[in-house]
Design a protein around this motif. Sequence first.
Motif, PDB file in Angstrom:
ATOM      1  N   PRO A   9      23.493  20.060  -9.468  1.00 37.29           N
ATOM      2  CA  PRO A   9      23.574  20.715  -8.159  1.00 37.29           C
ATOM      3  C   PRO A   9      23.770  19.676  -7.050  1.00 37.29           C
ATOM      4  O   PRO A   9      23.217  18.581  -7.123  1.00 37.29           O
ATOM      5  CB  PRO A   9      22.208  21.404  -8.009  1.00 37.29           C
ATOM      6  N   ASN A  10      24.538  20.017  -6.050  1.00 33.61           N
ATOM      7  CA  ASN A  10      24.564  19.276  -4.798  1.00 33.61           C
ATOM      8  C   ASN A  10      23.948  20.156  -3.724  1.00 33.61           C
ATOM      9  O   ASN A  10      23.933  21.382  -3.841  1.00 33.61           O
ATOM     10  CB  ASN A  10      25.982  18.886  -4.407  1.00 33.61           C
ATOM     11  N   TYR A  11      23.451  19.524  -2.685  1.00 37.88           N
ATOM     12  CA  TYR A  11      22.657  20.231  -1.685  1.00 37.88           C
ATOM     13  C   TYR A  11      23.240  20.051  -0.289  1.00 37.88           C
ATOM     14  O   TYR A  11      23.735  18.978   0.058  1.00 37.88           O
ATOM     15  CB  TYR A  11      21.210  19.725  -1.701  1.00 37.88           C
ATOM     16  N   VAL A  58      19.346  22.777   0.742  1.00 35.75           N
ATOM     17  CA  VAL A  58      19.383  23.900  -0.193  1.00 35.75           C
ATOM     18  C   VAL A  58      20.497  23.659  -1.211  1.00 35.75           C
ATOM     19  O   VAL A  58      21.568  23.140  -0.862  1.00 35.75           O
ATOM     20  CB  VAL A  58      19.642  25.224   0.567  1.00 35.75           C
ATOM     21  N   ALA A  59      20.238  24.033  -2.471  1.00 39.58           N
ATOM     22  CA  ALA A  59      21.273  23.912  -3.495  1.00 39.58           C
ATOM     23  C   ALA A  59      22.514  24.668  -3.047  1.00 39.58           C
ATOM     24  O   ALA A  59      22.440  25.849  -2.698  1.00 39.58           O
ATOM     25  CB  ALA A  59      20.762  24.461  -4.824  1.00 39.58           C
ATOM     26  N   ALA A  60      23.661  23.977  -3.050  1.00 44.17           N
ATOM     27  CA  ALA A  60      24.876  24.543  -2.455  1.00 44.17           C
ATOM     28  C   ALA A  60      25.964  24.834  -3.479  1.00 44.17           C
ATOM     29  O   ALA A  60      26.431  25.959  -3.596  1.00 44.17           O
ATOM     30  CB  ALA A  60      25.413  23.597  -1.381  1.00 44.17           C
ATOM     31  N   GLU A  82      19.174  24.430 -13.706  1.00 42.87           N
ATOM     32  CA  GLU A  82      18.926  24.709 -12.282  1.00 42.87           C
ATOM     33  C   GLU A  82      20.134  25.373 -11.643  1.00 42.87           C
ATOM     34  O   GLU A  82      19.997  26.296 -10.837  1.00 42.87           O
ATOM     35  CB  GLU A  82      18.557  23.425 -11.537  1.00 42.87           C
ATOM     36  N   LEU A  83      21.307  24.926 -12.010  1.00 43.94           N
ATOM     37  CA  LEU A  83      22.530  25.545 -11.472  1.00 43.94           C
ATOM     38  C   LEU A  83      22.601  27.021 -11.864  1.00 43.94           C
ATOM     39  O   LEU A  83      22.942  27.880 -11.046  1.00 43.94           O
ATOM     40  CB  LEU A  83      23.760  24.795 -11.983  1.00 43.94           C
ATOM     41  N   ALA A 123      27.391  28.959  -7.659  1.00 46.19           N
ATOM     42  CA  ALA A 123      28.799  29.191  -7.994  1.00 46.19           C
ATOM     43  C   ALA A 123      29.376  30.409  -7.283  1.00 46.19           C
ATOM     44  O   ALA A 123      30.526  30.795  -7.523  1.00 46.19           O
ATOM     45  CB  ALA A 123      28.950  29.363  -9.506  1.00 46.19           C
ATOM     46  N   SER A 124      28.610  31.024  -6.385  1.00 50.96           N
ATOM     47  CA  SER A 124      29.044  32.310  -5.815  1.00 50.96           C
ATOM     48  C   SER A 124      30.293  32.189  -4.940  1.00 50.96           C
ATOM     49  O   SER A 124      31.082  33.133  -4.843  1.00 50.96           O
ATOM     50  CB  SER A 124      27.904  32.932  -5.012  1.00 50.96           C
TER      51      SER A 124
END
Length: 507
Positions: free
Chosen positions: A153-155, A159-161, A362-363, A369-370
């Motif tokens: 994840p990148n943030y 927040v996880a983005a 976590e992803l 991915a939305s």
Amino acid sequence: MPRTPLCLAAPLLVASMLCAQAQQPAPAKEPARDEFFWLGEINKASTVINAEQGLLDRALAPKLAKGIAKVIEAGNQPGARRPTTVITFEPLMIKEAGVEVTLIHAGRSSQDMHATYRAAILRDRLLALADQLNRTTRTMVELAATHRDTIVPNYTNGVAAQPNSYGHYLLGVAAGLERDAQRIREIYARVDRSPMGTTVLNGTSWPLDRRRMADYLGFAALVDNAYDASQIAAADLPVEAGSIVTALALHVGGFIEDVMTQYAQSRPWILLREGGGNTYVSSAMPQKRNPGLLNGTREDASTALTLAMGPVFKAHNIPPGMPDAKDAKANSAMIDSAARSLQGLDRILKALVIDPERALEELNSDWTASQELADLLMRKYRLPFRAGHHFASEIVDYAKVNNIRPTDFPYTQAQAIYRKAATEMGLPAAELPMSEAEFRSTLDPVAIIRNRATSGGPQPAEMDRMLAEAKQRLDRQDAWIGNRREAITAALAKLDADFGKLAKGAD
């Protein structure tokens, strides 16, 4: 059994080798290139140049050279006094060579001599910083190659983005460090200019060969304007160096805080390897492994930021020429503090442990991915982006209320939400154009990374290109550092040889 010395306890051959090595004299330590060193080099160069150009009696020059050599040799002894100013260095020369030694002072001032050694010391420290920066950046690029296909994840905004390749993330951080390397090269060209021969602020009536002096001291060029040399440049260059230290410290601190975010989780996907001073056990709570290396390096970066502010405040609201911001020791400490934070970052990079499965978990536990749903609906099915965004947002809202993971979201519910969202956005009622298989693959973090199409993205082809180019830049930077150091070494060696010949004339 009593312990015996290593030489007695080891097998005979090994013992003889170890004992022989122990008896070898330690190699002579190179004198520190501090204020004393550069005052000595300036005095050596003035003696040689002025004697050759007739500004100093050639018959007297060998005696003066021999006296200067004695002062330098004495200062290079362990624990010896090493004066840092012209007025404290000169009495030592007078003691060894007589008052006639001050004849080499033709057209010189403590102003241009001090400006010269400050520039030379700053030049050395910048090269040391560039070297450490390149080492750390190379470690980062090598780690990026290792994690070229590790999806994490990148943030944004804490927040996880979105999903990303960890290698791509590291190359992004390395790009910031490359700009710092560019800044060092740029300031180096401005620092690598000799102020010698500008005297106080408007030159001298003595016909000094400034170019020859610059060559002996390893400077690539001259400070052109005599007033600028010791009045303006000597104060603003440390401020510029402070801005580079600031940028470096911010890059180091930002990376550390990204890692620290994971330490707040009960099951992080990135941690420091335990042992080796990386972590330590809490004194009260047995379960805690405190990230000491992260904390210490962050503190080093904060110290660098603090010191980087020094030249700004010292140079603020004073007339030109004041010495406040010029102190070589303070400015060297500022640059060295940035190098220490980079050394800490290098250790952190080598100690990181990434758990790809936990990162992917976590992803898939969140809806990072939305956005791809909206992108694909617009790209393939020509649905307006805002309509697709509304659909994806409604999917996420429903999933969070009902605690549904992306991998488990019912396709039939997605179809119902799409029909509702289309009506709410003023579009004709329609069925979700994506099949169930396409819907699920669109939410796959790994597929998202693989299918990126723009240059600079994390897709494999672009990663290979960026990795190759990053390594080439590092190689060029190594060559640049080596060339600059070799130029200074060669210049000083030439000065030593010519000065040595002159001093021998006194024998």
